[in-house]
Design a protein around this motif. Structure first.
Motif, mmCIF file in Angstrom:
data_model
loop_
_atom_site.group_PDB
_atom_site.id
_atom_site.type_symbol
_atom_site.label_atom_id
_atom_site.label_comp_id
_atom_site.label_asym_id
_atom_site.label_seq_id
_atom_site.Cartn_x
_atom_site.Cartn_y
_atom_site.Cartn_z
ATOM 1 N N VAL A 316 0.780 -1.402 -0.079
ATOM 2 C CA VAL A 316 -0.193 0.033 0.083
ATOM 3 C C VAL A 316 0.820 1.145 -0.010
ATOM 4 O O VAL A 316 1.870 1.444 0.762
ATOM 5 C CB VAL A 316 -0.819 0.052 1.229
ATOM 6 N N GLY A 317 0.521 2.189 -0.864
ATOM 7 C CA GLY A 317 1.592 3.355 -1.038
ATOM 8 C C GLY A 317 1.303 4.479 0.236
ATOM 9 O O GLY A 317 0.259 4.092 0.897
ATOM 10 N N MET A 318 2.130 5.294 0.725
ATOM 11 C CA MET A 318 1.953 6.084 1.534
ATOM 12 C C MET A 318 0.894 6.973 1.481
ATOM 13 O O MET A 318 0.185 7.297 2.642
ATOM 14 C CB MET A 318 3.316 6.719 1.642
ATOM 15 N N GLY A 319 0.499 7.456 0.474
ATOM 16 C CA GLY A 319 -0.501 8.337 0.363
ATOM 17 C C GLY A 319 -1.736 7.702 0.681
ATOM 18 O O GLY A 319 -2.792 8.115 1.601
ATOM 19 N N GLU A 320 -1.914 6.382 0.320
ATOM 20 C CA GLU A 320 -3.326 5.686 0.694
ATOM 21 C C GLU A 320 -3.123 5.449 2.262
ATOM 22 O O GLU A 320 -4.276 5.431 2.894
ATOM 23 C CB GLU A 320 -3.341 4.545 -0.105
ATOM 24 N N LEU A 321 -1.967 4.980 2.724
ATOM 25 C CA LEU A 321 -2.100 4.824 3.902
ATOM 26 C C LEU A 321 -2.445 6.067 5.029
ATOM 27 O O LEU A 321 -3.187 5.621 5.959
ATOM 28 C CB LEU A 321 -0.523 4.337 4.394
ATOM 29 N N GLY A 322 -1.892 7.297 4.673
ATOM 30 C CA GLY A 322 -2.268 8.282 5.155
ATOM 31 C C GLY A 322 -3.923 8.728 5.252
ATOM 32 O O GLY A 322 -4.401 8.714 6.487
ATOM 33 N N ALA A 323 -4.332 8.267 4.262
ATOM 34 C CA ALA A 323 -5.948 8.432 3.996
ATOM 35 C C ALA A 323 -6.777 7.354 5.214
ATOM 36 O O ALA A 323 -7.631 7.824 5.583
ATOM 37 C CB ALA A 323 -6.376 8.311 2.649
ATOM 38 N N VAL A 324 -6.080 6.186 4.752
ATOM 39 C CA VAL A 324 -6.524 5.116 5.820
ATOM 40 C C VAL A 324 -6.783 5.427 7.099
ATOM 41 O O VAL A 324 -7.704 5.389 7.895
ATOM 42 C CB VAL A 324 -5.880 3.804 5.502
ATOM 43 N N TYR A 325 -5.619 5.951 7.666
ATOM 44 C CA TYR A 325 -5.631 6.141 9.308
ATOM 45 C C TYR A 325 -6.179 7.509 9.370
ATOM 46 O O TYR A 325 -6.562 7.657 10.647
ATOM 47 C CB TYR A 325 -3.995 6.090 9.700
ATOM 48 N N ASP A 326 -6.092 8.380 8.556
ATOM 49 C CA ASP A 326 -7.020 9.589 8.938
ATOM 50 C C ASP A 326 -8.282 9.329 9.084
ATOM 51 O O ASP A 326 -8.880 10.005 9.838
ATOM 52 C CB ASP A 326 -6.796 10.579 7.391
ATOM 53 N N ARG A 327 -9.062 8.537 8.544
ATOM 54 C CA ARG A 327 -10.346 7.938 8.693
ATOM 55 C C ARG A 327 -10.542 7.392 9.825
ATOM 56 O O ARG A 327 -11.525 7.387 10.561
ATOM 57 C CB ARG A 327 -10.904 7.056 7.333
ATOM 58 N N VAL A 328 -9.381 6.738 10.458
ATOM 59 C CA VAL A 328 -9.495 6.024 11.929
ATOM 60 C C VAL A 328 -9.598 7.259 12.913
ATOM 61 O O VAL A 328 -10.287 7.183 13.835
ATOM 62 C CB VAL A 328 -8.414 4.923 11.840
ATOM 63 N N HIS A 329 -8.418 8.182 12.751
ATOM 64 C CA HIS A 329 -8.151 9.289 13.925
ATOM 65 C C HIS A 329 -9.398 10.299 13.910
ATOM 66 O O HIS A 329 -9.257 11.093 14.763
ATOM 67 C CB HIS A 329 -6.622 9.508 13.752
ATOM 68 N N ASP A 330 -9.661 10.668 12.444
ATOM 69 C CA ASP A 330 -10.542 11.802 12.403
ATOM 70 C C ASP A 330 -11.642 11.415 11.474
ATOM 71 O O ASP A 330 -11.993 11.761 10.327
ATOM 72 C CB ASP A 330 -9.517 12.888 11.639
ATOM 73 N N PRO A 331 -12.494 10.540 12.005
ATOM 74 C CA PRO A 331 -13.942 10.039 11.147
ATOM 75 C C PRO A 331 -14.651 11.339 10.980
ATOM 76 O O PRO A 331 -14.836 12.042 11.785
ATOM 77 C CB PRO A 331 -14.507 8.940 11.976
ATOM 78 N N LYS A 332 -15.003 11.375 9.535
ATOM 79 C CA LYS A 332 -15.847 12.507 9.204
ATOM 80 C C LYS A 332 -17.472 12.341 9.697
ATOM 81 O O LYS A 332 -17.843 11.192 9.428
ATOM 82 C CB LYS A 332 -15.788 12.878 7.756
#
Length: 332
Positions: A316-332
């Motif tokens: 998994v690329g770093m950009g996608e990993l950032g988005a994955v964990y952003d959804r965990v830590h800052d769910p919209k």
């Protein structure tokens, strides 16, 4: 079709400076013990730039940081030895690879005296290289998506399973190497930023039965959610006969994106259906290059009733990993 000369460097088909060629040898030792070691030796050659990145890992643990493993070493800017020769090279990090008989026998060694590590093995192929881009060999080759970053990186690519024999000595402890596992070689434009995913996995029950597959998956269900798998390429080797996989899929259960349990069902060109269930013995974050993480696990498999071993690498690329964990830590 892969020819003996394809073990050597290829003239770039693009003026993109990120053209790359790779050699990967993945293997394991002590697989029948309570502490199996997953071992990886890798070279990523960027000949247009004159540099090669190389990583070597030894891991018998469940880790999420590379320095927590038994051993980890990574170099990004080694000089490509001149004259460049992919059939016989020795890098400044201690990795030496010789294609004694191209596409049949490789002799590989690695030495790091500071860590008291020595790895030596001979790889002997079980079959001809499996060309994922040749429709005569791979029934799914015609449907490949070259728009994906892995498609460009795998513009030329083969996988091959073989018998590894040798030994590893780490910090005074010597362990024999005697396993069946899979190596690969690819050439193409390998971007620094990966924007697509790849699940690269295999199960080896012995020299008479090997299953290897590449799958696409999604991270939509988060780092601890299940991922449906869609077969993109693969093969089975049964009693010396190599057959491509034409259909299949499965599901991966995850923890922090590492595969914990994998279930797959695939069909080969003889219409034989193969079912495999794997459970992770180790976890390791392999960065083949800075822009991607291969969520690696060595698994013990049940392959149609036989015990098998093999690794899974979920990139998994770093950009996608950032988005994955952003959804965990800052769910919209």
């Amino acid at each position: 079709m892969i020819r003996p000369e394809d073990a050597q460097f290829h003239p770039p088909t693009s003026d993109d400076p990120l053209w790359a060629e790779t050699n990967y040898f993945g293997l394991y030792a002590g697989q029948d013990t309570d502490r199996p070691m997953n071992i990886g030796l890798y070279g990523l050659f960027r000949e247009p730039l004159g540099v090669v990145g190389s990583t070597v890992s030894v891991n018998s643990r469940r880790v999420r940081a590379p320095w927590e493993a038994d051993y980890w070493d990574a170099w990004e800017h080694l000089v490509v030895p001149q004259p460049s020769n992919l059939l016989d090279y020795e890098l400044a990090n201690g990795l030496k690879v010789v294609a004694t008989d191209p596409h049949r026998i490789w002799d590989v060694s690695y030495s790091d005296p500071a860590a008291d590590l020595e790895i030596r093995f001979r790889y002997t192929a079980l079959h001809e290289p499996y060309d994922i881009n040749d429709p005569a060999m791979d029934p799914l080759a015609a449907g490949k998506d070259m728009a994906k970053t892995w498609g460009h990186a795998y513009a030329g690519h083969f996988d091959q399973s073989g018998h590894y024999e040798g030994e590893i000595r780490l910090r005074g402890v010597t362990t024999p190497i005697d396993c069946v596992s899979t190596m690969d070689h690819s050439w193409g434009v390998r971007a620094e930023r990966q924007t697509s995913r790849l699940s690269w996995m295999h199960a080896h029950a012995g020299t008479d039965l090997v299953l290897h597959g590449l799958f696409d998956f999604s991270t939509d269900n988060g780092p601890d959610g299940e991922s449906p798998l869609r077969l993109t390429h693969g093969y089975v080797v049964e009693n010396g006969e190599l057959r491509g996989l034409k259909a299949g899929g499965g599901v991966t259960k995850r923890s922090h994106l590492y595969p914990e349990q994998i279930s797959i069902s695939v069909t080969d060109t003889a219409d034989t259906v193969w079912n495999a269930e794997g459970r992770a013995l180790t976890t390791f974050p392999w960065q083949s290059q800075p822009g991607v993480v291969g969520h690696n696990a060595l698994l013990r498999w049940d392959l149609d009733g036989r015990t098998a071993y093999g690794e899974c690498m979920d990139f998994v690329g770093m950009g996608e990993l950032g988005a994955v964990y952003d959804r965990v830590h800052d769910p919209k």
